[in-house]
Design an enzyme around this catalytic site. Structure first.
Site, PDB file in Angstrom:
ATOM      1  CB  SER A  82      -0.715  -3.115   3.048  1.00 53.55           C
ATOM      2  OG  SER A  82       0.577  -2.748   3.472  1.00 53.55           O
ATOM      3  CE  LYS A  85       1.298  -5.205   6.567  1.00 51.71           C
ATOM      4  NZ  LYS A  85       0.385  -4.943   5.461  1.00 51.71           N
TER       5      LYS A  85
END
Lengths: 259, 820
Positions: B665, B708
């Site tokens: 990611s 996140k």
């Protein structure tokens, strides 16, 4: 003091050098405990054995070994001593368990009642052994030595059961003995030929027992050996054949009183 | 909430997301209710049609092997759901029985299992117990009865008479020969007599030798006679014992017969019981002595077969399975501790005089016995963790019968005599519960799974978030509140719980079916409402419960944030930096996950065309991360300086990362850092980046997007929201957004922004404020664009290498990180 002190003081048990049936000892201890009697064991030593040991050709056939062995006085004395000690030790254990006074002494082949007390104080226990029948002569001989004779079957029952009294009307002695045994052993009492009503019974008995325990019946046909622990009979109340049937065939001990 | 963002929210071609995109609100407009008390509770089967169909199919098919393996998240309450379904399955009629173990009179080590109709086992046990108690009275009575005693007396007397006659005969013979037959303590002896007494030794010695010799010969002859008699005694005794045995058997038969027949009548409809009673009758006749053992020495031998509970144990009945309650109900047994003994039953032992002894009465049922005819529910992980259990269960299912197995015996720990009870026929559906990974591993490593567990019920973790399903979930919430006897939830609280279900699913278009987690939240909200003495659970209570859940698990998150704020961990949230970008990672600890920004830097120099992943070199990077970095090389090689060799050497690192790094990611962030370093255009530090990238420069979806974003938001908030801060996420992740309301509000107020990014070009333009530039027809990127600068830099590196004529690395790095 108890109400039976004036009747008997001891049960005399003859222990021969080969007959130590444990159930018989227990049974006698039970009776002695119930009647507050001393258990007087006599270990009978045949005096002829000592003489036989001193003779030539003196061989002993030992049953367990199925073999012949020379018989000498020393070995014989030792085996008699061991046998007597074993009998005494076991009897002491049983007497202790039943909280019964015990005396143990060697005796000669002829049973003799203690001269200090006399015939009237004693009940002699006779175990049936090899003899197939109990002869009248044996009973007679026993009564010469004691006022009570306890006839023991080959295997004394350990079962519970009634105390059965074969007594004439108002035979206070037998009823007292029967009542005491029934009360102490927590067994029912059956009177045969005695008082038919509980009230009458109680009049003769200073130790009343619960009504449910007093079963009154009549007639020999009502004898139930399966439910009988001990028969107490006046001498002559039952003929000898009846006595023998009870003892040998039905395995029921019989206490015969003659006083 | 502001629906339209300020103009500043548009950077380049990218528009910041609208608040509505950041968190989808619950729409319960079709449902008229004030609180969950107004809602009809429904079960927790919502959204599980596929799995429930599988359960119905598995439970309906009777053939062997169609057992169920139910897989899904542990928080799905699968076991309760399946158990409720099976319990409500009216189609399956209960094929259940009571089971008992009785003694095997032929071989006591192999107890016999007997099946009885439901409810009859206890009656059978009572009947047998009563029979034995009756016999304890009846048999002694029969043996002490007049008839028996008379016949027995005759037998004994005959034996006694034989003996006494023989000894009397010997005695008579001895007397006729002038001898006496005397009993000694150990046996017998013959001695010469005089006047009826043993002769005195002195007198005997005076006898003539001839007379003494005659005596000696007489004694020798009599000794032989005595031996003969003694030898005959055992034979006579055997005759007596045989006669007594016959008498005992006849007497016992008579006494036992009537009682056995009376008992048989009660079970005349059960042939197995009748057969057993016949065996009991025979054994009683053979062993009647144990009832009367005090009445004769012959019967003592009966004691030899005494079991743990006494000599009469052998006639008792061990009720193994006794059905209680609703006998029509299919048994459903949930075994929480599936040890071998708990599953297949066990044989217990008693220590007696140093030895372990047992008998059929010490056989104990296992869960399989109790579930026979119904369902056994077992957690697969627990089952596999217990030694022998998995294999024993498979054996039982394959054989179609229950064999009691002893783990100690399997291990060789016990050497005592044990039992081999009759196997019990098995008609059972096994339902295993486990997570998906366990199931797939079992499928891979145990080929019998496909044979024995043919039906897979795969429970969904989530379902589509339609209006209908939101309503359905509201009904489920009502049921949870009612089942747990907690306060009703008001309308706004229900909406928030539904939204949280979407957050658990990490998808604005899905609703989580992890009922356990939803229940936990509602219970905690109930607690919060109680502290405020409210009769209903309100939205504020749910919010507080959510905050408290996060707070309790946030110690590590707070420490991490503190380290950044104290500049122990270096993260910039303002300004621009060359070759440096804020990536975002998710940390999962103890079931709680939170996002954390990480500084990713890149340094470049002319080289052999490799991008060095320092994480991988240091063995801190996982394979997925390494793959992501390798993709960067492919992207560079395919886009820039196609006519020149790739002469770049770059190193990428997660700064201050001391643990492992896994996942791809951060690959887009790494590429941004690389492009920044190559192009010499610095990157904004107030925008964090997440997303993976492919070789064509397309940004791909990642996991944990909400955590996140919230991780970077928390940092920015702590330092003060500037209005320029935000997070660039893959556009494909927009559907997953279910952000905290606080984040949504900040975005609505223009203090924070979320940018959906589709390509690397979009992303680098957002981060640098400079257009990436598309390659024109002449093959060149527009001057002043990012891509043009990158290509020029790569050509420069190629020329440097060409100038030196070697592929060896050249001097120092060509750029440094500068704060712009």
């Amino acid at each position: 003091m108890n109400g039976l002190d004036h009747l008997f003081r001891r049960i005399v048990l003859e222990l021969s050098n080969s007959y130590h049936d444990e159930r018989t000892m227990h049974f006698l201890a039970e009776v002695a405990e119930a009647l507050d009697l001393e258990l007087a064991a006599r270990y009978v030593i045949d005096p002829s054995l000592a003489k036989a040991a001193a003779l030539p050709f003196n061989r002993e056939y030992r049953l367990l070994e199925n073999a012949w062995h020379p018989l000498n006085g020393e070995d014989l004395a030792q085996s008699l001593e061991l046998s007597a000690a074993a009998a005494r030790r076991r009897l002491e254990q049983i007497a202790s368990a039943h909280r019964v006074r015990l005396s143990f002494e060697p005796a000669s082949a002829n049973i003799a009642v203690d001269s200090r007390t006399g015939r009237l104080d004693s009940v002699v226990a006779i175990g049936q052994r090899w003899n197939a029948s109990l002869a009248e002569a044996a009973l007679q001989a026993a009564f010469e030595r004691a006022a009570g004779v306890l006839l023991l079957p080959r295997a004394c029952p350990t079962r519970r059961g009634a105390i059965l009294v074969a007594a004439e009307e108002a035979d206070a002695t037998l009823l007292q003995i029967g009542a005491r045994l029934a009360e102490r052993r927590h067994e029912p009492l059956i009177t045969f030929g005695g008082p038919s009503k509980r009230d009458e019974y109680q009049e003769t008995n200073r130790h009343p027992i619960p009504a449910a325990d007093v079963l009154t019946t009549r007639g020999v046909g009502s004898f139930g050996p399966a439910q009988t622990k001990l028969v107490v009979a006046r001498r002559g109340a039952l003929d000898d054949s009846h006595l023998l049937t009870l003892v040998t065939r039905r395995n029921v001990p019989v206490l015969v009183i003659d006083r | 909430m502001t629906d339209q963002l300020p103009e500043t929210r548009k950077i380049g071609k990218i528009h910041a997301l609208q608040p509505a995109d950041l968190r989808r609100s619950t729409d319960l407009s079709t449902l008229d209710f004030k609180s969950t008390d107004d809602l009809e509770p429904i079960d927790g089967f919502t959204g599980q049609a596929r799995a429930l169909d599988a359960v119905r199919f598995g439970s309906a098919v009777r053939q062997r092997g169609f057992n169920l393996f139910v897989i899904g998240s542990p928080e799905l309450s699968m076991q309760k759901t399946v158990e409720a379904m099976l319990r409500n399955d009216v189609q399956r009629k209960a094929q259940v029985f009571d089971w008992v173990y009785v003694n095997n009179f032929g071989d006591a080590h192999k107890p016999v299992a007997i099946r009885l109709p439901v409810g009859r086992a206890v009656g059978f046990r009572a009947a047998m117990h009563e029979l034995i108690e009756d016999l304890k009275s009846a048999l002694p009575g029969a043996f002490q009865g007049e008839e028996y005693q008379t016949r027995r007396g005759v037998i004994d007397e005959a034996f006694q008479k034989k003996q006494s006659d023989a000894f009397e005969g010997l005695r008579g013979n001895a007397e006729a020969k002038g001898l006496l037959f005397i009993r000694t303590p150990m046996g017998f002896v013959f001695a010469p007599a005089q006047d009826g007494h043993v002769v005195e030794p002195e007198e005997f010695n005076k006898w003539e030798s001839a007379r003494r010799e005659t005596i000696r010969q007489s004694i020798q002859a009599l000794e032989k006679d005595l031996e003969h008699v003694v030898r005959q005694i055992p034979a006579w005794d055997k005759v007596r014992r045989d006669e007594v045995r016959v008498l005992n058997r006849d007497t016992a038969k008579l006494a036992i017969g009537q009682l056995i027949d009376e008992t048989k009548i009660k079970f005349s409809d059960l042939p197995d019981i009748e057969a057993h009673l016949e065996a009991v009758r025979q054994d009683l006749v053979d062993n009647a002595g144990m009832f009367i053992m005090n009445n004769g020495e012959e019967e003592q031998s009966a004691l030899m077969d005494v079991g743990p509970g006494g000599p009469f144990d052998r006639y008792e009945v061990n009720v193994l399975v006794e059905r209680e309650g609703d006998i029509e109900q299919v048994p459903i047994v949930h075994e929480l501790h599936p040890t071998l003994a708990n599953l297949t039953g066990r044989v217990e032992y008693l220590a007696r005089q140093g030895a372990l002894v047992t008998n059929f009465r010490m056989i104990k049922a296992g869960a399989i016995h109790r579930a026979n005819g119904g369902y056994l529910l077992v957690d697969a992980r627990n089952l596999l963790m217990e030694p022998f259990s998995w294999f024993a269960l498979k054996r039982a299912v394959k054989r179609g019968e229950i064999v009691i197995e002893d783990a100690n015996r399997l291990l060789g720990f016990t050497s005592t005599v044990t039992l081999e009870p009759d196997p019990v026929p098995l008609d059972l559906k096994v339902v295993l519960f486990g997570d998906r990974m366990l199931y797939y591993l079992l499928c891979a490593y145990d080929p019998e799974i496909a044979e024995l567990f043919k039906v897979l019920a795969d429970f969904e973790d989530e379902f589509t978030r339609s209006s209908e399903n939101e309503v359905a979930l509201a009904h489920v919430i009502a049921r949870i509140a009612r089942d747990n006897q907690i306060k009703p939830l008001d309308r706004r609280a229900v909406c928030l719980v539904v939204e949280h279900a979407a957050r658990i699913a990490s998808h604005s278009g899905k609703l989580s079916l992890l009922i356990d987690r939803i229940r936990d939240l509602i219970i905690e909200a109930d607690y919060q409402a109680s502290t405020e003495a409210r009769a209903e659970i309100g939205r504020a209570d749910v919010e507080r419960a959510l905050d408290q859940q996060v707070r309790r698990a946030s110690r590590f998150r707070d420490l991490s944030l503190e380290a950044v704020l104290q500049e122990v961990s270096l993260i910039n949230t303002a300004g621009k930096r060359l070759g440096q970008v804020n990536g975002l990672s998710v940390i999962e600890l103890g079931g709680v996950s939170f996002g954390r920004p990480s500084r990713i830097t890149c340094r470049i120099r002319p080289g052999s065309g490799h991008v060095v992943d320092i994480e991988r070199e240091a063995k801190l990077g996982g394979p997925l991360h390494s793959k992501g970095v390798l993709i960067l090389s492919g992207f560079l090689a395919g886009r820039y300086a196609l006519d020149a060799p790739m002469s770049l050497s770059a190193s990428l690192v997660f700064e201050q990362s001391y643990g492992g790094v896994e996942g791809d990611s951060a690959s887009s962030a790494e590429l941004y850092a690389l492009l920044s370093a190559l192009s010499n255009f610095p990157i904004r530090q107030d925008v964090a980046v997440t997303g993976s990238v492919n070789q064509h420069g397309e940004i791909q979806a990642i996991g944990g997007v909400n955590e996140k974003i919230e991780g970077f938001f928390d940092l920015c908030k702590a330092r003060g929201l500037t209005g320029t801060q935000g997070v660039a996420i893959p556009k494909a992740n927009v559907q997953h957004l279910m952000l905290r309301q606080e984040v949504v509000n900040a975005c609505a107020e223009g203090r924070f922004a979320i940018y959906p990014v589709t390509t690397i070009d979009e992303g680098i333009a957002l981060l640098t404020g400079v257009s990436a530039g598309d390659r024109a027809d002449d093959g060149c990127f527009p001057a002043g664009s990012i891509n043009a600068a990158v290509e020029e830099r790569l050509r420069h590196f190629a020329s440097v290498l060409q100038r030196y004529g070697s592929k060896q690395d050249v001097a120092a790095p060509t750029e440094s990180q500068e704060d712009t």
